[in-house]
Design a protein around this motif. Structure first.
Motif, PDB file in Angstrom:
ATOM      1  N   VAL A 134       0.839  -1.202   0.000  1.00 37.19           N
ATOM      2  CA  VAL A 134       0.000   0.000   0.000  1.00 37.19           C
ATOM      3  C   VAL A 134       0.874   1.253   0.000  1.00 37.19           C
ATOM      4  O   VAL A 134       0.582   2.241  -0.692  1.00 37.19           O
ATOM      5  N   LEU A 135       1.961   1.216   0.773  1.00 31.75           N
ATOM      6  CA  LEU A 135       2.888   2.357   0.803  1.00 31.75           C
ATOM      7  C   LEU A 135       3.492   2.597  -0.581  1.00 31.75           C
ATOM      8  O   LEU A 135       3.686   3.743  -1.005  1.00 31.75           O
ATOM      9  N   LYS A 136       3.788   1.514  -1.302  1.00 38.61           N
ATOM     10  CA  LYS A 136       4.313   1.631  -2.670  1.00 38.61           C
ATOM     11  C   LYS A 136       3.328   2.373  -3.570  1.00 38.61           C
ATOM     12  O   LYS A 136       3.705   3.240  -4.363  1.00 38.61           O
ATOM     13  N   ILE A 137       2.024   2.045  -3.427  1.00 40.47           N
ATOM     14  CA  ILE A 137       1.009   2.705  -4.256  1.00 40.47           C
ATOM     15  C   ILE A 137       0.886   4.172  -3.876  1.00 40.47           C
ATOM     16  O   ILE A 137       0.820   5.053  -4.740  1.00 40.47           O
ATOM     17  N   LEU A 138       0.855   4.446  -2.573  1.00 36.80           N
ATOM     18  CA  LEU A 138       0.707   5.828  -2.120  1.00 36.80           C
ATOM     19  C   LEU A 138       1.870   6.700  -2.580  1.00 36.80           C
ATOM     20  O   LEU A 138       1.686   7.863  -2.962  1.00 36.80           O
ATOM     21  N   MET A 139       3.069   6.139  -2.552  1.00 35.31           N
ATOM     22  CA  MET A 139       4.257   6.913  -2.936  1.00 35.31           C
ATOM     23  C   MET A 139       4.563   6.806  -4.430  1.00 35.31           C
ATOM     24  O   MET A 139       5.529   7.399  -4.910  1.00 35.31           O
ATOM     25  N   LYS A 140       3.734   6.012  -5.146  1.00 37.69           N
ATOM     26  CA  LYS A 140       3.873   5.836  -6.602  1.00 37.69           C
ATOM     27  C   LYS A 140       5.280   5.371  -6.975  1.00 37.69           C
ATOM     28  O   LYS A 140       5.916   5.897  -7.887  1.00 37.69           O
ATOM     29  N   ILE A 189      -7.655  -8.709  -2.026  1.00 39.22           N
ATOM     30  CA  ILE A 189      -6.406  -7.948  -2.022  1.00 39.22           C
ATOM     31  C   ILE A 189      -6.166  -7.300  -3.376  1.00 39.22           C
ATOM     32  O   ILE A 189      -5.736  -6.139  -3.462  1.00 39.22           O
ATOM     33  N   MET A 190      -6.434  -8.029  -4.467  1.00 40.85           N
ATOM     34  CA  MET A 190      -6.240  -7.444  -5.795  1.00 40.85           C
ATOM     35  C   MET A 190      -7.157  -6.245  -6.001  1.00 40.85           C
ATOM     36  O   MET A 190      -6.738  -5.201  -6.522  1.00 40.85           O
ATOM     37  N   ALA A 191      -8.408  -6.380  -5.599  1.00 37.63           N
ATOM     38  CA  ALA A 191      -9.356  -5.272  -5.757  1.00 37.63           C
ATOM     39  C   ALA A 191      -9.005  -4.111  -4.837  1.00 37.63           C
ATOM     40  O   ALA A 191      -9.224  -2.945  -5.192  1.00 37.63           O
ATOM     41  N   LEU A 192      -8.460  -4.400  -3.663  1.00 39.49           N
ATOM     42  CA  LEU A 192      -7.996  -3.340  -2.752  1.00 39.49           C
ATOM     43  C   LEU A 192      -6.934  -2.483  -3.434  1.00 39.49           C
ATOM     44  O   LEU A 192      -6.974  -1.242  -3.366  1.00 39.49           O
ATOM     45  N   GLY A 193      -6.000  -3.139  -4.108  1.00 37.19           N
ATOM     46  CA  GLY A 193      -4.967  -2.398  -4.821  1.00 37.19           C
ATOM     47  C   GLY A 193      -5.537  -1.552  -5.942  1.00 37.19           C
ATOM     48  O   GLY A 193      -5.110  -0.405  -6.146  1.00 37.19           O
ATOM     49  N   VAL A 194      -6.514  -2.081  -6.668  1.00 41.77           N
ATOM     50  CA  VAL A 194      -7.156  -1.321  -7.745  1.00 41.77           C
ATOM     51  C   VAL A 194      -7.859  -0.092  -7.184  1.00 41.77           C
ATOM     52  O   VAL A 194      -7.743   1.020  -7.727  1.00 41.77           O
ATOM     53  N   GLY A 195      -8.586  -0.273  -6.066  1.00 44.92           N
ATOM     54  CA  GLY A 195      -9.309   0.843  -5.459  1.00 44.92           C
ATOM     55  C   GLY A 195      -8.385   1.960  -5.017  1.00 44.92           C
ATOM     56  O   GLY A 195      -8.653   3.146  -5.262  1.00 44.92           O
ATOM     57  N   ILE A 196      -7.270   1.600  -4.375  1.00 47.91           N
ATOM     58  CA  ILE A 196      -6.316   2.616  -3.912  1.00 47.91           C
ATOM     59  C   ILE A 196      -5.657   3.315  -5.090  1.00 47.91           C
ATOM     60  O   ILE A 196      -5.556   4.548  -5.133  1.00 47.91           O
ATOM     61  N   ALA A 197      -5.190   2.523  -6.079  1.00 46.71           N
ATOM     62  CA  ALA A 197      -4.469   3.102  -7.219  1.00 46.71           C
ATOM     63  C   ALA A 197      -5.365   4.019  -8.036  1.00 46.71           C
ATOM     64  O   ALA A 197      -4.936   5.104  -8.465  1.00 46.71           O
ATOM     65  N   MET A 198      -6.593   3.621  -8.270  1.00 44.72           N
ATOM     66  CA  MET A 198      -7.500   4.440  -9.079  1.00 44.72           C
ATOM     67  C   MET A 198      -7.907   5.716  -8.339  1.00 44.72           C
ATOM     68  O   MET A 198      -8.176   6.744  -8.954  1.00 44.72           O
ATOM     69  N   ILE A 200      -5.959   7.364  -6.220  1.00 41.45           N
ATOM     70  CA  ILE A 200      -4.813   8.267  -6.272  1.00 41.45           C
ATOM     71  C   ILE A 200      -4.630   8.812  -7.681  1.00 41.45           C
ATOM     72  O   ILE A 200      -4.278   9.969  -7.886  1.00 41.45           O
ATOM     73  N   GLY A 201      -4.890   7.953  -8.678  1.00 36.96           N
ATOM     74  CA  GLY A 201      -4.778   8.387 -10.072  1.00 36.96           C
ATOM     75  C   GLY A 201      -3.340   8.424 -10.533  1.00 36.96           C
ATOM     76  O   GLY A 201      -2.453   7.769  -9.980  1.00 36.96           O
ATOM     77  N   GLY A 202      -3.098   9.198 -11.566  1.00 38.63           N
ATOM     78  CA  GLY A 202      -1.759   9.281 -12.147  1.00 38.63           C
ATOM     79  C   GLY A 202      -1.670   8.494 -13.430  1.00 38.63           C
ATOM     80  O   GLY A 202      -2.515   7.644 -13.731  1.00 38.63           O
ATOM     81  N   GLY A 211       0.592  -5.901  -7.967  1.00 37.42           N
ATOM     82  CA  GLY A 211       1.790  -6.052  -7.145  1.00 37.42           C
ATOM     83  C   GLY A 211       1.519  -6.389  -5.695  1.00 37.42           C
ATOM     84  O   GLY A 211       2.440  -6.800  -4.981  1.00 37.42           O
ATOM     85  N   LEU A 212       0.268  -6.234  -5.229  1.00 32.50           N
ATOM     86  CA  LEU A 212      -0.018  -6.526  -3.819  1.00 32.50           C
ATOM     87  C   LEU A 212       0.148  -8.003  -3.507  1.00 32.50           C
ATOM     88  O   LEU A 212       0.766  -8.372  -2.501  1.00 32.50           O
ATOM     89  N   VAL A 213      -0.393  -8.868  -4.351  1.00 36.09           N
ATOM     90  CA  VAL A 213      -0.269 -10.311  -4.131  1.00 36.09           C
ATOM     91  C   VAL A 213       1.199 -10.729  -4.217  1.00 36.09           C
ATOM     92  O   VAL A 213       1.657 -11.590  -3.460  1.00 36.09           O
TER      93      VAL A 213
END
Length: 508
Positions: A134-140, A189-198, A200-202, A211-213
């Protein structure tokens, strides 16, 4: 709803039919010692397997995937990174502790590592690395440097374990990374990553959603290796009773209560988290909650049916097939293992969730057919290599070290999204059918070839191999796409330059 369910059942039939047909053909030959009643048990189990996969996939579409995405979007929308990280870490620990496959693995090695200690250790590993994901996604951040550093640490600890003379723990440690990514946790977990990434955008949100799994599969391996450093003595393993029941009904109702408890325990933790967040943060409308509730029901019933069918019909038959083929011919065993690996992965419940999500996120850039082909080839090769290791009797590190070096090396030459998808696919491919059918098959083969005392060293590690080879096969798919694009570009430029000068228009 009936139309969708019919479609899911048809997909399940196409997935299960090849492996069921192949096993049935083997069971009808003198090579495998299975009674007529045993064949009947297997056929009933196959029908229930189709029903279970169909119901589970429908439930995943209606509940598990939306729940994960809503949680990711809702927690990200609060703008409180600390809350998001702490909730994800705690969620990773609890849902892993409740994973049925992990309990089975822990019980088998309880003589050396207490089951509770192993389960908590693995849960902490998943929780920490889910937080890192999750930290990886937040920090892109890119996934590849994190993977490189994580595997560097992992193999450093592996070297320390070998130096201490505890190399017998290696197959168990690497298998623990595969069993934690179960059918309930993977879609969420896969959907959690999609929700966070979308949220945040970018420009790289599609890549960040995967990458979460992959990272959650590293955590348990590293933590079990660290736990093994402090253990003295050799690990022991006793082959379970793989007797095929005479009557499916009696075995089913005997197995049913335990499976219901295991599935309910794992599912209720995720649902409980979701309800708490619904009351405090999400505030979803009743209509969406109603659809999710229906999906949870389908998920529960489907997974109970699936696990009962695997435990009753596929697990003992897999052991019998492996033992019979190994006793007859090593070459035939190698060939059948390769074919079974190619078709068994198609029947893993979470595989269909992954392929649908990949096709959706990439907007058809990576199709389901391409994913399934790459996964099938990768798992087939992994089982063939495992049989060769079993025959020759060498350490699993002779595969894992060069395998991960190749996988990590390919990550520098393929689009980043292929790397993220590949490392996620490794955890998804090593699902309950792998541990419930392929591992017993390898156990039976090992008993016939090397004896029961060699099972832990040579049959264990199969899940780790199944989790590793898709990393290479799917990235090769990405490398092929890159090369094809390069060749098309060169051909187009050559075609343009070969035209007459009069046909070229210059713009000021």
């Amino acid at each position: 709803m009936k139309k969708i369910l019919r479609s899911k059942l048809q997909e399940a039939l196409v997935s299960v039919l090849p492996v069921s047909a192949l096993i049935l053909i083997l069971a009808l030959t003198p090579l495998v010692d299975i009674s007529v009643s045993g064949i009947g048990v297997f056929l009933i189990a196959s029908l229930l397997l189709i029903l279970g996969i169909g119901l589970f996939n429908l439930g995943a579409d209606l509940a598990m995937t939306p729940m994960g995405q809503y949680v990711g979007e809702g927690l990200t929308a609060t703008g409180r990174s600390g809350l998001l990280l702490s909730v994800c870490c705690l969620m990773g620990v609890l849902i892993t502790v409740a994973e049925p496959d992990l309990s089975v693995l822990a019980d088998q090695v309880a003589a050396v590592i207490p089951a509770g200690r192993l389960i908590i250790t693995v849960g902490i590993g998943v929780g920490l690395f889910l937080g890192l994901s999750v930290l990886k996604i937040l920090m892109k951040r890119d996934l590849v440097p994190i993977l490189l550093y994580s595997y560097l640490v992992l193999f450093t600890v592996t070297a320390l374990l070998i130096e201490r003379g505890n190399a017998g723990f290696l197959p168990l440690a690497f298998d623990s990374g595969g069993v934690t990514t179960g059918p309930i946790t993977v879609p969420f977990i896969m959907a959690l990553g999609v929700g966070i990434a979308m949220s945040i955008g970018g420009s790289h949100s599609s890549e960040n959603s995967f990458g979460l799994v992959a990272l959650c599969s590293i955590g348990p391996v590293l933590m079990v290796l660290l736990l093994s450093l402090g253990i003295n003595g050799n690990i022991t393993y006793e082959v379970p009773d793989y007797t095929i029941p005479e009557h499916f009904g009696d075995a089913f109702f005997e197995e049913l209560p335990e499976v219901i408890v295991d599935v309910a325990q794992a599912l209720l933790l995720i649902v409980g988290f979701f309800l708490i967040l619904q009351c405090t943060i999400l505030k979803l409308p009743k209509r969406k909650l109603y659809i999710i509730a229906i999906g949870i029901g389908y998920t529960f019933v489907g997974l109970v049916i699936f696990l009962c069918a695997v435990n009753i019909g596929y697990m003992p038959v897999g052991f019998a097939v492996g033992k019979g083929l190994a006793a007859f011919s090593e070459d035939l065993l190698l060939f059948v293992a390769f074919i079974l690996g190619m078709v068994v992965v198609l029947a893993e419940p979470a595989i269909h969730v992954l392929t649908e999500q990949v096709e959706d996120i990439t907007h058809g850039g990576v199709t389901r057919r391409q994913m399934l082909s790459a996964l099938s080839l990768g798992v087939g090769v992994s089982l063939g290599l495992t049989i060769i290791r079993m025959i020759r009797g060498f350490s699993i590190l002779y595969y894992l070290i060069p395998g991960y070096l190749i996988a990590l090396g390919l990550s520098f030459f393929v689009p980043k999204i292929y790397t993220a998808i590949a490392f996620d696919s490794g955890g998804v491919a090593s699902g309950p059918l792998t541990s419930g059918f392929i591992l017993p098959l390898m156990t039976g083969a090992c008993v016939a070839l090397r004896g029961e005392e060699s099972v832990l060293a040579l049959a264990f590690g199969t899940v780790a191999m199944v989790a590793m080879t898709p990393l290479i096969s799917i990235q090769c798919l990405g490398f092929r796409a890159v090369m094809s694009k390069h060749i098309r570009t060169r051909q187009a430029m050559r075609h343009i330059l070969s035209q007459d000068d009069e046909q070229i228009i210059y713009f000021a």
